[in-house]
Design an enzyme around this catalytic site. Structure first.
Site, PDB file in Angstrom:
ATOM      1  N   TYR A  77       0.863  -1.179   0.000  1.00  0.00           N
ATOM      2  CA  TYR A  77       0.000   0.000   0.000  1.00  0.00           C
ATOM      3  C   TYR A  77       0.893   1.220   0.000  1.00  0.00           C
ATOM      4  CZ  TYR A  77      -3.107   3.649   1.797  1.00  0.00           C
ATOM      5  OH  TYR A  77      -3.826   4.813   1.956  1.00  0.00           O
TER       6      TYR A  77
ATOM      7  N   GLU B 131      -3.371   7.728  -3.935  1.00  0.00           N
ATOM      8  CA  GLU B 131      -3.216   6.422  -3.279  1.00  0.00           C
ATOM      9  C   GLU B 131      -3.063   5.318  -4.315  1.00  0.00           C
ATOM     10  OE1 GLU B 131      -5.897   5.133   0.205  1.00  0.00           O
ATOM     11  OE2 GLU B 131      -6.637   3.929  -1.461  1.00  0.00           O
TER      12      GLU B 131
END
Lengths: 379, 353
Positions: free
Chosen positions: A101, A188
């Protein structure tokens, strides 16, 4: 503005992030054609702005164009968290060995961009933050910007070898550039995937843009999706009003965001339910008042309407004129309660009186009145 | 006394020839603010409501000895205006303009901070805003767009993220006979030059302020941090209100910063944080004046008692006892925050509570 995955990837590609080739399809036929031109196995991904697309059946693999056609048909029939799927992203499929992530977001209190990195990718990061906050590495980008050595130091402990860590560091640097130069509030990548061959790829993109920076990004206009907006939301945006629809039955039109929120709170406090947040802003253009009334009356749940105006720069007489003009054009089917105080209050009161309308000066009293009226209408 | 603006404020209006700039120049002059110059690049030599216009802030400062600036220039140019004012060595820069990109606000924030020094809240320059209504010291000066007629001089310091909600509450305070030392709108953007903690630091140090009203709203964690700060460092009574108790998650409520994200930034959390810090929390705006009145009365009663006890020789002892207790353990941050403010350390035996 929240971007769709394919738009976010378009932004990422501009800044050189490793995204796989793909194209948007709005029909099974288009999906089949894209799959044929990409060749090999493809992934079909529903383009809706909701988390949990995979679980809802909105992400599927297709090994050939015919399969892409069928699966696209299934996905385009879905509604995910209330949002109908109207478009798909068809991209090359990648084998995934591990998922990471990585994201950059503005830390308001520290006044700096915050890099977040985790080896627990591919899942809901808020879940990771709750379950194992230690598994998220955080780093505030200093004023001079993110330097390559900083990015390497961040990625090296999380990746098994230097080559992969270097690729991930490169992703971070490019993501930071996209965040800063692209005027993002959030950029993101989840998952940031590593293939069995050790290639690092950005397989998803979640981007929120800072609406205030639109004036220097003419390219954003192409990303605005009018089909996504309700008619009320579109009218509000075009007229420069802040509008958020809620589930209650008391429509409110207020000047100023804080006062608008406090008005909603007060409605709830006295036992009512606000139908919306609506801030007509600092100036008091009668046109804005008319638009606001049109938005509110377009909501069929509304049983009564409250104006709450504290005149500062906003002149009460301008608002009163706006109300009168609107009602002359199209009379209201529901009761109206008006609260006005401040600049040119007396003039406003006279304008309303000449039209047969009353106005109160107390916010509490006005809120209690409008709740009563809504209840009468409901009974 | 008061905070940030007073009779000595000599103000420049950046963007004075624009519609908003010209209108509010007139309003500020009418209130009695010393508006000494205006700046609009390319319009030097003109006059607006009798105020001379210059091409640059540096020229305006040189010609008029101005010490503060208020900015009404459009959003794409507003950050540049802040940098210009900071480089011209003004003590106070108030940016009214709404809609600055966060990246621009960040740049301006760090510029101002670098010039002032992080550990110097009373130093110069200080930025207020952007996207704020400005501030007013009733009866002395108003800088920005707050309506002057709703204010009256008195002991209550008001600090708020909102514009019209501030007017609402200030008017209710005035109607109740509770005047204000200074009313300060810090703005609702994600990045602002002056936050609650800065304002609380200044009000705590201000001799005229006897009670403080803090009005926050959903989004971010400035209210939670303010609550922590109050618990440790503010001895004056504080009343808080948080707007957006009924706001849904994930939606921006007008102000760029007013958004509940990932379940945090809710009004409930903020209200709980204030309560945990011993701050009285008003559920609705109209509760604020009575809470303030009550706290002021208690504070004054305590001071009367304190004076009586001092006469009996008991006060010094109790002050020593308390002085050795929790207050002296205030962390380094407090010292940093208050360094440069009027009082360097809390060693005075004359307690205010």
């Amino acid at each position: 503005m929240n971007l769709h995955e394919h738009q976010g990837k378009e932004l990422f590609a501009r800044f050189g992030l490793p995204v796989l080739p793909g194209q948007v399809a709005a029909s099974p036929e288009e999906a089949r054609d894209v799959a044929a031109s990409l060749g090999g196995t493809v992934v079909l991904k529903a383009q809706v702005q909701a988390g949990g697309r995979g679980k809802a059946g909105g992400v599927k693999l297709a090994e050939n164009p015919e399969e892409a056609f069928e699966k696209a048909r299934d996905i385009l029939a879905l509604t995910i968290k209330g949002l109908p799927v109207r478009k798909l992203l068809v991209t090359q499929a990648a084998d995934i060995a591990r998922e990471y992530y990585c994201a950059i977001v503005l830390d308001r209190e520290k006044k700096a961009p915050l890099v977040m990195l985790s080896a627990e990718g591919g899942v809901d990061i808020e879940e990771v933050a709750r379950r194992a906050p230690g598994k998220i590495v955080r780093f505030h980008v200093p004023l001079e910007g993110l330097r390559p050595y900083m990015a390497r130091n961040l990625t090296r402990p999380l990746f098994p070898d230097f080559a992969q860590a270097a690729q991930a560091a490169d992703v971070l640097l490019k993501l930071h550039r996209a965040f800063a130069e692209g005027d993002c509030s959030l950029a993101e990548v989840n998952p940031l995937a590593v293939t069995p061959e050790g290639r690092v790829l950005a397989l998803d993109a979640k981007v929120i843009l800072d609406d205030n920076a639109e004036f220097r990004h003419p390219e954003w206009a192409a990303w605005r999706d009018p089909g996504e907006e309700t008619p009320g939301a579109r009218l509000a945006r075009e007229k420069g009003l802040s509008y958020v629809k809620l589930d209650g039955d008391i429509g409110c039109i207020v000047n100023g965001a804080g006062l608008a929120m406090a008005t909603m709170d007060l409605i709830k406090h006295y036992g009512g339910e606000p139908a919306n947040f609506l801030d007509i802003g600092g100036s008091s253009n009668p046109e804005k008042v008319t638009a606001a009334l049109r938005i509110i009356t377009g909501d069929s749940h509304v049983r009564a309407i409250l104006f709450n105006i504290f005149g500062g720069i906003t002149r009460c007489d301008d608002v009163a004129n706006g109300i009168v003009t609107s009602l002359e054009e199209s009379p209201l089917a529901v009761p109206l309660v008006i609260r006005l105080t401040g600049t040119n209050e007396e003039k406003a009161r006279q304008i309303l009186k000449d039209f047969g309308l009353g106005a109160t000066t107390s916010m509490d009293e006005a809120v209690r009145m409008v709740i009563e009226k809504a209840q009468e209408v409901g009974a | 006394m008061s905070i940030l603006v007073d009779r000595g404020t000599r103000l420049i209006v950046q963007g004075i020839t624009g519609r908003d700039g010209a209108f509010h120049t007139q309003q500020m002059l009418a209130y009695g603010t010393q508006v000494v110059a205006g700046v609009t690049p390319g319009k030097g030599g003109a006059q607006v409501h009798g105020v001379p216009v210059f091409d640059s802030v540096a020229e305006a400062v040189q010609a008029t000895r101005a010490n503060a600036s208020v900015i009404y220039v459009p959003a794409p140019f507003a950050a540049d205006a802040i940098h210009e004012a900071a480089d011209a060595d003004l003590a106070l820069i108030v940016c009214i303009t709404e809609g600055l990109p966060v990246r621009d606000s960040l740049g301006a924030f760090h510029k101002v901070l670098a010039l002032r020094g992080a550990a110097n809240p009373g130093g110069r320059p200080r930025l207020v805003g952007p996207n704020c209504p400005g501030l007013i010291t009733p009866g002395q000066a108003k800088v920005g767009i707050l309506p002057g007629h709703i204010c009256t001089p008195g002991p209550v310091g008001v600090v708020s993220k909102s514009g019209t909600l501030t007017y609402e509450v200030v008017k209710q305070l005035t109607d109740r006979g509770l005047g204000q030392s200074t009313c300060l709108g810090i703005g609702g953007d994600p990045v602002i030059g002056t936050d609650f903690i800065d304002a609380l630091t200044l009000f705590e140090a201000d001799g005229k302020t006897e009670a403080i009203v803090v009005m926050g709203e959903i989004g971010g964690s400035a209210e939670e941090e303010a609550a922590q700060f109050i618990r440790r460092h503010v001895r004056k009574p504080v009343v808080a209100f948080v707007a957006g108790q009924t706001a849904p998650a994930g939606k921006r409520m007008g102000h760029a910063g007013a958004i509940i994200s990932g379940g945090s930034g809710t009004a409930a959390e903020k209200m709980a944080a204030f309560e945990a810090a011993g701050v009285l929390v008003a559920r609705i705006p109209s509760e604020i004046p009575s809470l303030v009145a009550e706290l002021l009365e208690r504070r004054r009663a305590r001071r009367r008692n304190g004076a009586a006890k001092a006469a009996a020789g008991a006060a010094a002892k109790s002050a020593r006892r308390r002085g050795a207790g929790s207050r002296s353990r205030a962390p380094a941050r407090a010292a940093r925050r208050s360094a440069g403010a009027a009082r360097p350390a809390r060693k005075s035996p004359t307690r205010k509570k």
